[in-house]
Write an enzyme that holds these catalytic residues in place. Structure first.
Site, PDB file in Angstrom:
ATOM      1  N   LEU A  15     -36.754   8.604 -48.102  1.00 19.84           N
ATOM      2  CA  LEU A  15     -37.775   7.720 -48.679  1.00 19.84           C
ATOM      3  C   LEU A  15     -38.481   6.892 -47.611  1.00 19.84           C
ATOM      4  O   LEU A  15     -39.408   6.154 -47.910  1.00 19.84           O
ATOM      5  CB  LEU A  15     -37.108   6.730 -49.639  1.00 19.84           C
ATOM      6  CG  LEU A  15     -36.740   7.256 -51.010  1.00 19.84           C
ATOM      7  CD1 LEU A  15     -36.076   6.152 -51.813  1.00 19.84           C
ATOM      8  CD2 LEU A  15     -37.994   7.739 -51.728  1.00 19.84           C
ATOM      9  N   LEU A  19     -37.985   3.450 -41.801  1.00 24.70           N
ATOM     10  CA  LEU A  19     -39.320   2.973 -41.437  1.00 24.70           C
ATOM     11  C   LEU A  19     -39.631   1.654 -42.119  1.00 24.70           C
ATOM     12  O   LEU A  19     -40.205   0.749 -41.515  1.00 24.70           O
ATOM     13  CB  LEU A  19     -40.348   3.984 -41.927  1.00 24.70           C
ATOM     14  CG  LEU A  19     -40.865   4.933 -40.889  1.00 24.70           C
ATOM     15  CD1 LEU A  19     -41.785   5.945 -41.527  1.00 24.70           C
ATOM     16  CD2 LEU A  19     -41.629   4.126 -39.853  1.00 24.70           C
ATOM     17  N   ILE A 147     -20.656   9.009 -53.309  1.00 22.98           N
ATOM     18  CA  ILE A 147     -19.268   8.518 -53.251  1.00 22.98           C
ATOM     19  C   ILE A 147     -19.016   7.807 -51.931  1.00 22.98           C
ATOM     20  O   ILE A 147     -18.430   6.738 -51.871  1.00 22.98           O
ATOM     21  CB  ILE A 147     -18.274   9.692 -53.416  1.00 22.98           C
ATOM     22  CG1 ILE A 147     -18.350  10.227 -54.842  1.00 22.98           C
ATOM     23  CG2 ILE A 147     -16.847   9.256 -53.079  1.00 22.98           C
ATOM     24  CD1 ILE A 147     -17.442  11.411 -55.109  1.00 22.98           C
ATOM     25  N   GLY A 353     -32.554  19.948 -24.649  1.00 20.46           N
ATOM     26  CA  GLY A 353     -31.919  20.985 -25.456  1.00 20.46           C
ATOM     27  C   GLY A 353     -30.537  21.311 -24.925  1.00 20.46           C
ATOM     28  O   GLY A 353     -30.157  20.860 -23.836  1.00 20.46           O
ATOM     29  N   CYS A 380     -35.265  16.455 -19.456  1.00 14.56           N
ATOM     30  CA  CYS A 380     -33.834  16.749 -19.419  1.00 14.56           C
ATOM     31  C   CYS A 380     -33.596  18.254 -19.246  1.00 14.56           C
ATOM     32  O   CYS A 380     -33.786  18.771 -18.153  1.00 14.56           O
ATOM     33  CB  CYS A 380     -33.157  16.179 -20.656  1.00 14.56           C
ATOM     34  SG  CYS A 380     -31.418  15.828 -20.366  1.00 14.56           S
ATOM     35  N   GLU A 404     -23.938  25.558 -17.515  1.00 17.92           N
ATOM     36  CA  GLU A 404     -23.913  25.360 -18.968  1.00 17.92           C
ATOM     37  C   GLU A 404     -23.867  26.711 -19.688  1.00 17.92           C
ATOM     38  O   GLU A 404     -23.349  26.818 -20.794  1.00 17.92           O
ATOM     39  CB  GLU A 404     -25.153  24.567 -19.407  1.00 17.92           C
ATOM     40  CG  GLU A 404     -25.189  24.275 -20.897  1.00 17.92           C
ATOM     41  CD  GLU A 404     -26.300  23.327 -21.324  1.00 17.92           C
ATOM     42  OE1 GLU A 404     -27.109  22.906 -20.475  1.00 17.92           O
ATOM     43  OE2 GLU A 404     -26.352  22.999 -22.520  1.00 17.92           O
ATOM     44  N   HIS A 514     -34.566  10.710 -20.702  1.00 15.53           N
ATOM     45  CA  HIS A 514     -35.381  10.837 -21.919  1.00 15.53           C
ATOM     46  C   HIS A 514     -36.375   9.669 -22.024  1.00 15.53           C
ATOM     47  O   HIS A 514     -36.083   8.670 -22.683  1.00 15.53           O
ATOM     48  CB  HIS A 514     -34.474  10.864 -23.149  1.00 15.53           C
ATOM     49  CG  HIS A 514     -33.709  12.133 -23.285  1.00 15.53           C
ATOM     50  ND1 HIS A 514     -34.237  13.246 -23.892  1.00 15.53           N
ATOM     51  CD2 HIS A 514     -32.478  12.480 -22.865  1.00 15.53           C
ATOM     52  CE1 HIS A 514     -33.343  14.231 -23.856  1.00 15.53           C
ATOM     53  NE2 HIS A 514     -32.269  13.786 -23.239  1.00 15.53           N
ATOM     54  N   GLU A 516     -38.969   9.419 -23.713  1.00 10.01           N
ATOM     55  CA  GLU A 516     -39.497   9.217 -25.067  1.00 10.01           C
ATOM     56  C   GLU A 516     -38.756   8.117 -25.820  1.00 10.01           C
ATOM     57  O   GLU A 516     -39.303   7.517 -26.750  1.00 10.01           O
ATOM     58  CB  GLU A 516     -39.460  10.543 -25.853  1.00 10.01           C
ATOM     59  CG  GLU A 516     -38.088  11.048 -26.274  1.00 10.01           C
ATOM     60  CD  GLU A 516     -37.370  11.895 -25.219  1.00 10.01           C
ATOM     61  OE1 GLU A 516     -37.662  11.726 -24.020  1.00 10.01           O
ATOM     62  OE2 GLU A 516     -36.497  12.696 -25.587  1.00 10.01           O
TER      63      GLU A 516
HETATM   64  N1  GLN Z   1     -27.901  20.665 -22.050  1.00 13.13           N
HETATM   65  C1  GLN Z   1     -28.288  19.907 -20.904  1.00 13.13           C
HETATM   66  C2  GLN Z   1     -27.154  19.049 -20.379  1.00 13.13           C
HETATM   67  O1  GLN Z   1     -26.215  18.751 -21.067  1.00 13.13           O
HETATM   68  C3  GLN Z   1     -29.502  19.041 -21.201  1.00 13.13           C
HETATM   69  C4  GLN Z   1     -29.266  18.041 -22.280  1.00 13.13           C
HETATM   70  C5  GLN Z   1     -30.542  17.447 -22.797  1.00 13.13           C
HETATM   71  O2  GLN Z   1     -31.609  18.029 -22.692  1.00 13.13           O
HETATM   72  N2  GLN Z   1     -30.443  16.270 -23.388  1.00 13.13           N
HETATM   73  O3  GLN Z   1     -27.189  18.656 -19.247  1.00 13.13           O
END
Ligand code: GLN
Length: 542
Positions: A15, A19, A147, A353, A380, A404, A514, A516
């Site tokens: 909803l 915000l 619940i 990602g 990242c 990774e 990050h 953003e």
């Molecule tokens: N997977 C990558 C790491 O763990 C980048 C993580 C991300 O983009 N926040 O380093």
């Protein structure tokens, strides 16, 4: 003692409770009050850090390294107040604390029960770590009737009693669905949801009714009558074209006024000049830019919430509308003609990602951005892929990879097991739990003189928020710099690459953090200001 506003939601989820809370926070600030916003989440995860982005949306990271609900991002973007670890809690966290205390014997032999032990832990959380705030806005996740939200509702009911009406207020956000065949907004679900709230002992003081159309006067009166709320305290919460219209809209409908009335505070007009300026910018773009975002969580756009907003902020700064074209990196990976998918992109962004799936598509997008001189921002994982791209395609390190994705011969990106934060050493191993063990929160970064990064930020040292387990391997610095990928930002000890950029390109930058997460509509982040400016320049060239 601050005043507490408890915000609950009824009828359905999504909803815009988060915000609404954020907008109300900003309206109270515009009246000169100091606010704090908190979110209580009823799910059992200890925090959202291990939840799939396509299920739960983005994980918002605070300066002090908490992985929190994305609503905290709204709170920060609307109020500028930096959230803390102590602003988000879940049932999982409450229970794990209660159980740890039980094991330590802190309850002195008592039988541990939801009431009072769990509810007390929730109340302690709500009242903890406060200084001189005038208002604490506390949003309860989920929908009344679930619940799992019951202990939270019980805790805020008790707090309402403990604090008294002069220090507490219950705001319930509900939905008035529109039934097209009858051409009517329906009030019954709201009545039921308020009844549900009353059945756990909470009488809402204010109702914010979300609706696609203005609510007729007579419906407002009816809701008030059936829900035991003064009709003026039934607020018309119409859908907004832009989320940044919400503070002004709710102000016009009297939301902040009703809060002031409830707490017996002066009713003079707030200073909304900041929001007026933002609204004007939202309404009057002088052009537009198209940004291709190549990621893998594009099936749920909430997974990139802060990113999408930061791009909008960059647009506000540059007086352009920003069109976002979400591209599934796997689709790009398989495409014979990737340019067809990238379409009329004026710039390419590869966001954060996890995992190998889709990574080759991201690398492909980066090659295109580099070769076609399209503005590029890698965030990242996006920076890590930019490093692999340069290593493989320019430096001849064909086996370049990230650990990774498994063992690799040339670990350009590797698991970081030790690093420093301030004067402290942090360590991790690959056997650690997944939850809460990444490099999290704000870290310092030193920028090199004369770099694009330094010119965008206008400073030599910055702080940005992190959330990742892997790092670019500094040992490959020379190999990469020799092919033009400069390491323009490093951790203060010079060990961790934080920013890479190309100088033979109009705008090519990758950041390990990050950005953003720190952008605000009234203070767009320097990287997004620069990125959108570069996209705007590009759009005028073609
Ligand atoms: N997977 C990558 C790491 O763990 C980048 C993580 C991300 O983009 N926040 O380093």
């Amino acid at each position: 003692m601050p005043r507490f506003i408890f915000i609950t939601g009824g009828v359905v989820s999504s909803l815009g409770k988060g915000l609404a809370s954020a907008a109300l926070g900003s309206l109270l600030q515009a009246r000169g009050y100091k606010v704090r916003l908190r979110k209580l989440d009823p799910y059992l995860n200890v925090d959202p850090g291990t939840m799939s982005p396509t299920q739960h949306g983005e994980v918002f990271v605070t300066d002090d390294g908490a992985e929190t609900d994305l609503d905290l991002g709204h709170y920060e973007r609307f109020t500028g107040v930096h959230a803390k670890k102590s602003d988000n809690v879940t049932t999982g966290k409450i229970y794990s604390d209660v159980l740890a205390k039980e094991r330590r014997g802190d309850y002195l032999g008592a039988t541990i029960q939801v009431i009072p032990h769990v509810t007390n832990a929730i109340k302690d959380f709500v009242l903890s770590d406060l200084t001189d705030e005038d208002f604490v806005l506390c949003e309860i996740g989920g929908t009344v009737g679930d619940i799992e939200s019951l202990p939270f509702l019980e805790a805020i009911r008790q707090l309402g009693n403990d604090l008294g009406r002069s220090k507490s207020c219950f705001l319930h956000v509900t939905l008035l669905p529109y039934i097209a065949v009858a051409d009517e907004l329906k009030t019954k679900p709201t009545q039921h949801s308020v009844k549900e709230l009353q059945s756990v002992g909470i009488q809402p003081d204010i109702l914010l009714c979300r609706t696609p159309f203005d609510i007729p006067e007579e419906q407002l009166r009816k809701i008030g009558l059936f829900c035991n709320v003064r009709p003026e305290a039934v607020i018309n919460g119409r859908d907004a074209k832009s989320i940044y219209h919400v503070p002004m809209m709710y102000h016009k409908e009297g939301l902040d006024m009703e809060i002031c009335r409830h707490f017996d505070l002066p009713l003079n007009a707030p200073d909304l000049s900041v929001w007026e300026k933002i609204n004007t910018a939202v309404e009057n773009p002088e052009g537009e830019v198209n940004i291709a975002i190549v990621g893998k969580y594009v099936s749920l756009l909430d997974s990139y919430k802060s990113l999408a907003e930061a791009l909008v902020h960059g647009g506000l700064h540059n007086h352009v509308k920003v069109n976002l074209n979400w591209i599934d990196s796997e689709e790009l990976e398989q495409a014979e003609d990737p340019m067809h998918i990238l379409g009329n992109a004026d710039a390419i962004l590869v966001p954060g990602g996890f995992g190998e799936r889709g990574s080759e598509g991201k690398i492909k997008a980066i090659t295109i951005a580099r070769e076609k001189q399209l503005p590029f921002l890698g965030i990242c994982f996006g920076m890590q892929m930019a490093v692999l791209e340069a290593a493989r395609n320019m430096a001849g390190i064909t086996k370049a990879g990230s650990t990774e994705f498994g063992e690799c011969e040339e670990p350009l990106v590797g698991l970081m097991t030790e690093w420093t934060r301030g004067n402290e050493r942090e360590t991790r191993s690959n056997q650690d739990d997944l939850g809460g063990t990444m490099r999290l929160g704000s870290y310092d970064c030193a920028l090199s003189d004369g770099s694009l990064a330094a010119s965008l930020y206008g400073e030599a040292s910055i702080q940005e928020r992190h959330r990742h387990r892997y790092e670019v391997n500094i040992n490959y610095r020379d190999a990469l710099e020799n092919v033009g990928l400069k390491f323009s930002g490093l951790s203060p000890d010079g060990v961790l690459p934080e920013i890479v950029e190309r100088q033979d390109h109009p705008f090519f930058i990758g950041v390990q953090f990050h950005p953003e997460l720190k952008s605000k509509p009234f203070d767009p982040h320097p990287l997004f200001r620069g990125f959108i400016e570069a996209a705007k320049t590009r759009s005028r060239l073609v």
